[in-house]
Enzyme design. Structure first.
Site, mmCIF file in Angstrom:
data_model
loop_
_atom_site.group_PDB
_atom_site.id
_atom_site.type_symbol
_atom_site.label_atom_id
_atom_site.label_comp_id
_atom_site.label_asym_id
_atom_site.label_seq_id
_atom_site.Cartn_x
_atom_site.Cartn_y
_atom_site.Cartn_z
ATOM 1 N N SER A 113 -0.176 7.426 -1.904
ATOM 2 C CA SER A 113 0.865 6.547 -0.719
ATOM 3 C C SER A 113 1.389 5.749 -1.560
ATOM 4 C CB SER A 113 0.064 6.690 -0.253
ATOM 5 O OG SER A 113 -0.400 7.544 0.637
ATOM 6 N N ARG A 124 -8.908 2.029 3.824
ATOM 7 C CA ARG A 124 -8.154 1.292 1.869
ATOM 8 C C ARG A 124 -9.150 -0.110 1.588
ATOM 9 N NH1 ARG A 124 -7.473 5.888 2.427
ATOM 10 N NH2 ARG A 124 -5.511 7.540 2.399
ATOM 11 N N GLU A 155 -0.772 -0.139 -1.408
ATOM 12 C CA GLU A 155 -2.535 0.847 -1.647
ATOM 13 C C GLU A 155 -2.168 0.416 -3.209
ATOM 14 O OE1 GLU A 155 -3.556 4.511 -0.258
ATOM 15 O OE2 GLU A 155 -4.062 5.032 -1.959
#
Ligand code: FAD
Ligand code: EPU
Length: 338
Positions: free
Chosen positions: A238, A163, A334
């Site tokens: 998420s 990520r 995130e």
């Protein structure tokens, strides 16, 4: 090119927040970006794709939103076994996946149904079900918003991680990605069925020799069973990354919590699913005012309707604090806070 004033961003962010942009301009070409720079692109400004990984904290974004609308898919190199596609950064990611599956191009079928645009995909190196975009990435073109210079970034230059990429760090906000090139297989596809949920879906359907289309179908079904559809319940997938901890830290965690779920992480680290940590703190399915942690997936923070960016941020901080108190593990968002 038209700069609009006081534009509602409600349909442009997947949390469904009623934020506004002081000014917004749709970008359809490199020339338009160059024109903007010539006129004078002064801070604050931000680049927006599909708004599916952004949390607008304030009701009004005080600057200029550059909304990416660069479209088009082109085959730039084609051999018997592989093809290189050049894809406009404003293309919808899932539409790109479907187009590739239809044309028999393999490599991104596990990334089906991820919301957002082509241009945002390399920013956090989107990933799901054992595949990340870096696995098929060839290069990208981006324009330097300070100088107007167009630069090519190959895979190494992007510094992809879990990520993560250079565009989230040293080059954050500096480059507008205009085109992404992907290298996809045309035959002998390397299917990735490592995830148990994919194999059980295929087994149930009696598929013994899966195609890329079967994998895409499986991933879509799995995602629909646990992730909320932003058009019904606002969310950004998420909210936090899965923390990666050292083996020593993991050992003491496991001594206290023997049933802790874990996977191998990058560089010898151990990855612990944030959804598990959050569920253990009692947040799964819990609602506080207009926000909460989704009942099927605790890692997804949802807006049940009418929440503000501040409320979502406050909820995320509460969740992260309780995980830190119970497990001594910090959670890193995130989602991009704007
Ligand atoms: P935006 O939210 O518009 O922007 C994200 C960031 O990228 C911002 O910082 C923005 O400034 C920057 N940016 C956008 N476009 C450009 C550009 N052209 N040039 C430079 N900077 C740019 N992600 C995963 O990795 N895996 C998943 O499985 C996954 N599942 C999701 C499920 C749901 C239901 C939702 C809502 C989100 C999910 N996400 C997932 C997160 C999200 O889909 C991805 O991060 C996606 O790449 C965001 O694309 P976007 O166009 O909406 O980006
Ligand atoms: N879990 C729980 N409770 C929960 C949720 C998860 O205990 O409420 C545990 C379960 O043991 C489960 C494990 O966590 O087996 C992993 O859960 P899941 O398979 O749903 O995946 P995840 O780790 O929560 C990651 C990505 C997703 C991606 C999926 C599938 C991150 C931060 N998230 O989620 O990406 O789609 O794997 O590969 O890495 C996103 O980035 O927005 C996103 C949705």
């Amino acid at each position: 090119m038209k700069i609009e004033k006081d534009v509602s961003l409600q349909s442009m962010n997947s949390f469904g927040l009623s934020a506004k942009a002081n000014r917004l301009v749709a970008i359809r070409s490199v020339e338009e970006v160059k024109e903007l720079i010539t006129i004078g692109l002064s801070a604050p400004f931000m680049i927006l794709g599909g708004g599916s990984n952004c949390l607008f904290i304030d009701e009004t974004y005080p600057g200029l939103v550059l909304k990416n609308e660069i479209h088009g898919i082109e085959r730039v190199d084609e051999k018997k076994e592989a093809v290189i596609l050049k894809i406009g950064a404003g293309e919808n990611w899932h539409d790109v996946v479907c187009w590739c599956v239809e044309h028999g191009y393999g490599g991104i079928e596990n990334l089906s149904l991820i919301p957002g645009t082509m241009g945002a995909a390399p920013i956090q190196n989107i990933g799901a079900y054992g595949v990340e975009i870096k696995d098929v990435f060839h290069q990208l073109e981006a324009i330097d918003l300070q100088t107007g210079e167009v630069r090519i970034f190959d895979k190494e230059a992007c510094q992809f991680g879990y990520r993560n990429s250079i565009f989230k760090h040293e080059l954050k906000g500096r480059f507008l990605i205009t085109q992404v090139y992907l290298r996809l297989s045309k035959d002998k596809h390397q299917l990735n069925t490592r995830y148990g949920a994919i194999t059980s879906f295929l087994d149930k359907k009696g598929v013994t020799k899966p195609t890329i289309s079967d994998i895409s179908e499986a991933v879509i079904a799995i995602r629909q069973s646990k992730l909320p559809d932003p058009s019904t319940i606002g969310n950004a997938g998420s909210f936090f990354k899965n923390p990666e901890i050292s083996p020593a830290q993991f050992e003491s965690l496991q001594a206290k919590f023997p049933n802790v779920v874990h996977y191998s992480g990058t560089n010898g680290s151990v990855k612990v699913p944030a959804g598990w940590l959050i569920e253990q703190c009692g947040w799964k399915g819990k609602r506080v005012g207009n926000v909460g942690c989704y009942a099927q997936q605790a890692l997804v923070i949802v807006n049940y309707g009418g929440a503000t960016g501040e409320e979502i941020k406050a909820h995320a901080l509460r969740v992260a604090e309780s995980v830190r108190d119970k497990f001594e593990i910090p959670l890193t968002p995130e989602v991009n806070f704007i």
